[in-house]
Design an enzyme around this catalytic site. Sequence first.
Site, PDB file in Angstrom:
ATOM      1  N   THR A   1       0.696  -1.107  -0.055  1.00 42.06           N
ATOM      2  CA  THR A   1      -0.017   0.121  -0.046  1.00 42.06           C
ATOM      3  C   THR A   1       0.807   1.239   0.049  1.00 42.06           C
ATOM      4  O   THR A   1       0.711   2.185  -0.797  1.00 42.06           O
ATOM      5  CB  THR A   1      -0.958   0.074   1.199  1.00 42.06           C
ATOM      6  OG1 THR A   1      -1.849  -1.197   1.213  1.00 42.06           O
ATOM      7  CG2 THR A   1      -1.933   1.263   1.157  1.00 42.06           C
TER       8      THR A   1
ATOM      9  N   TYR B   1      -3.884  -9.397  -9.051  1.00 39.95           N
ATOM     10  CA  TYR B   1      -4.618 -10.673  -8.359  1.00 39.95           C
ATOM     11  C   TYR B   1      -3.637 -11.653  -8.630  1.00 39.95           C
ATOM     12  O   TYR B   1      -2.651 -11.607  -9.271  1.00 39.95           O
ATOM     13  CB  TYR B   1      -6.054 -10.773  -8.629  1.00 39.95           C
ATOM     14  CG  TYR B   1      -6.774  -9.662  -7.922  1.00 39.95           C
ATOM     15  CD1 TYR B   1      -6.557  -8.078  -8.315  1.00 39.95           C
ATOM     16  CD2 TYR B   1      -7.613  -9.951  -7.208  1.00 39.95           C
ATOM     17  CE1 TYR B   1      -7.327  -7.215  -7.907  1.00 39.95           C
ATOM     18  CE2 TYR B   1      -8.471  -8.886  -6.321  1.00 39.95           C
ATOM     19  CZ  TYR B   1      -8.163  -7.528  -6.636  1.00 39.95           C
ATOM     20  OH  TYR B   1      -9.135  -6.769  -6.227  1.00 39.95           O
TER      21      TYR B   1
HETATM   22  O1  G4F Z   1      -0.490 -18.538  -2.672  1.00 44.32           O
HETATM   23  P1  G4F Z   1      -0.502 -17.777  -1.480  1.00 44.32           P
HETATM   24  O2  G4F Z   1       0.430 -17.756  -0.679  1.00 44.32           O
HETATM   25  O3  G4F Z   1      -0.900 -16.417  -2.247  1.00 44.32           O
HETATM   26  P2  G4F Z   1      -1.257 -14.975  -1.547  1.00 44.32           P
HETATM   27  O4  G4F Z   1      -1.180 -14.852  -0.297  1.00 44.32           O
HETATM   28  O5  G4F Z   1      -2.660 -14.713  -2.190  1.00 44.32           O
HETATM   29  O6  G4F Z   1      -0.229 -14.039  -2.281  1.00 44.32           O
HETATM   30  C1  G4F Z   1       0.128 -14.149  -3.629  1.00 44.32           C
HETATM   31  O7  G4F Z   1      -0.819 -13.104  -4.384  1.00 44.32           O
HETATM   32  C2  G4F Z   1      -0.923 -11.799  -4.135  1.00 44.32           C
HETATM   33  C3  G4F Z   1      -1.951 -11.207  -5.097  1.00 44.32           C
HETATM   34  O8  G4F Z   1      -1.616 -11.155  -6.254  1.00 44.32           O
HETATM   35  C4  G4F Z   1       0.536 -11.332  -4.419  1.00 44.32           C
HETATM   36  F1  G4F Z   1       0.512  -9.801  -4.002  1.00 44.32           F
HETATM   37  C5  G4F Z   1       1.420 -12.222  -3.502  1.00 44.32           C
HETATM   38  O9  G4F Z   1       2.758 -11.517  -3.742  1.00 44.32           O
HETATM   39  C6  G4F Z   1       1.618 -13.482  -3.704  1.00 44.32           C
HETATM   40  O10 G4F Z   1       1.825 -13.827  -5.155  1.00 44.32           O
HETATM   41  O11 G4F Z   1      -1.906 -18.110  -0.687  1.00 44.32           O
HETATM   42  C7  G4F Z   1      -3.064 -18.064  -1.425  1.00 44.32           C
HETATM   43  C8  G4F Z   1      -4.148 -18.802  -0.204  1.00 44.32           C
HETATM   44  C9  G4F Z   1      -4.179 -18.042   1.037  1.00 44.32           C
HETATM   45  O12 G4F Z   1      -5.695 -17.987   1.302  1.00 44.32           O
HETATM   46  C10 G4F Z   1      -3.599 -18.863   1.846  1.00 44.32           C
HETATM   47  O13 G4F Z   1      -3.952 -18.917   3.346  1.00 44.32           O
HETATM   48  O14 G4F Z   1      -3.881 -20.139   0.126  1.00 44.32           O
HETATM   49  C11 G4F Z   1      -4.005 -20.609   1.383  1.00 44.32           C
HETATM   50  N1  G4F Z   1      -3.000 -21.323   1.713  1.00 44.32           N
HETATM   51  C12 G4F Z   1      -3.491 -22.560   2.278  1.00 44.32           C
HETATM   52  N2  G4F Z   1      -2.444 -23.435   2.686  1.00 44.32           N
HETATM   53  C13 G4F Z   1      -1.619 -21.675   1.609  1.00 44.32           C
HETATM   54  C14 G4F Z   1      -1.441 -22.776   2.033  1.00 44.32           C
HETATM   55  N3  G4F Z   1      -0.693 -20.619   1.151  1.00 44.32           N
HETATM   56  C15 G4F Z   1       0.609 -20.997   1.063  1.00 44.32           C
HETATM   57  N4  G4F Z   1       1.426 -20.127   0.617  1.00 44.32           N
HETATM   58  N5  G4F Z   1       0.990 -22.218   1.786  1.00 44.32           N
HETATM   59  C16 G4F Z   1      -0.092 -23.145   2.418  1.00 44.32           C
HETATM   60  O15 G4F Z   1       0.430 -24.361   2.353  1.00 44.32           O
END
Ligand code: G4F
Length: 344
Positions: free
Chosen positions: A178, A201
């Site tokens: 932000t 996103y």
């Molecule tokens: O894959 P994530 O870590 O992505 P998140 O947090 O949405 O962030 C990504 O996207 C953003 C928007 O474009 C970017 F700004 C950021 O840099 C990055 O690229 O998590 C996605 C979802 C969340 O709800 C998280 O809580 O997956 C859930 N999740 C559940 N289990 C997990 C896990 N995430 C991760 N990384 N690892 C898990 O084991």
Amino acid sequence: MTPNKLSSNRLPLNNPTSVAPVALITGITGQDGSYLTELLLDKGYIVHGIVRRSSTTARNRLDKLFYDGDVHEKRLFLHYADLDDSTTIRRILISSRPDELYHLAGQSHVGASFEIPETTCRFTAMGTLKLLEIIRDLDKQPKLLHISSSEIFGRPDTSPQNESTPMRPVTPYGVAKTFATQMVTLYRNSFDLFACNAICYNHESPRRGESFVTRKITRAAAAISQGKQDSLSLGSLDGRRDWGFAPDYVEAMWRMLQQPDADDFVLATGKDHSVRDFLDAAFQTVGLDWEKYVQQDARYMRRSEGAQLVGDPSKAAANLDWTATTQLPELAKIMVQADLDALK
Ligand code: G4F
């Protein structure tokens, strides 16, 4: 490679009256950086990239280009610098004289930002401000694209979100983004810089880092189907995200810098899905039921996270003629197939 060697900066295109445009990319070794590099090279650009200095340089996404004798040090130049090393970044900018600067670097893991908030702010927030300050002083100011994030919206009151939705971040990463996003807008309005925020996103691909949930799932689906892994530990399965395909998003970033005026754009598919939906799509690709293999693990739960994050890409559709082509379940299939191929 000679670090910070800047040569052959402007090469003639086939048309003898014109020279190739020059781009500089921070975060060139990342998922988006590597796709953007390929896109810009295809379009005839000279591409300079800033690589973070470390004892083990993770450059594998660029390896094909790095070892191509017609490309590396001819049309693609890599330079070592940390984002907070203003002196070196300034030197690279002065020497490479880019027409376009794509600022993609930063600490991009939302979950990790709770463990390393200072590092997250140092690179993602202050790194962006330092870059803006350097550009402000340049004789030749490049057009700037900053990769912002849906995380700036936190838990918004409205869904889908657009460019006017108030920023209410709920994670250290979101707070840092932000700050960076608002600084880009402020420098555009106060110092007349051509500076834009791509409010991205989630966007995924076979090059996605292995700790992000989509890639974690697709690697596991592939490995479990081949008998090379027994189970998969995840955090919350209820989180909903707007998942698109990374190559689409770098195309939009490039289009943003070809507009007559600098502006901010939401880049999204406009549809949200839960982690469960992604599991369904990925495991269906290999004919397995994910519920037999997935367990929840408190280590991957977040202290807080954004909710109802789904973007309204209508401004990008109208002004950039851009839409996200690939969504679930195709996205998961592409990623699982790539992970299966890698296992073979
Ligand atoms: O894959 P994530 O870590 O992505 P998140 O947090 O949405 O962030 C990504 O996207 C953003 C928007 O474009 C970017 F700004 C950021 O840099 C990055 O690229 O998590 C996605 C979802 C969340 O709800 C998280 O809580 O997956 C859930 N999740 C559940 N289990 C997990 C896990 N995430 C991760 N990384 N690892 C898990 O084991």
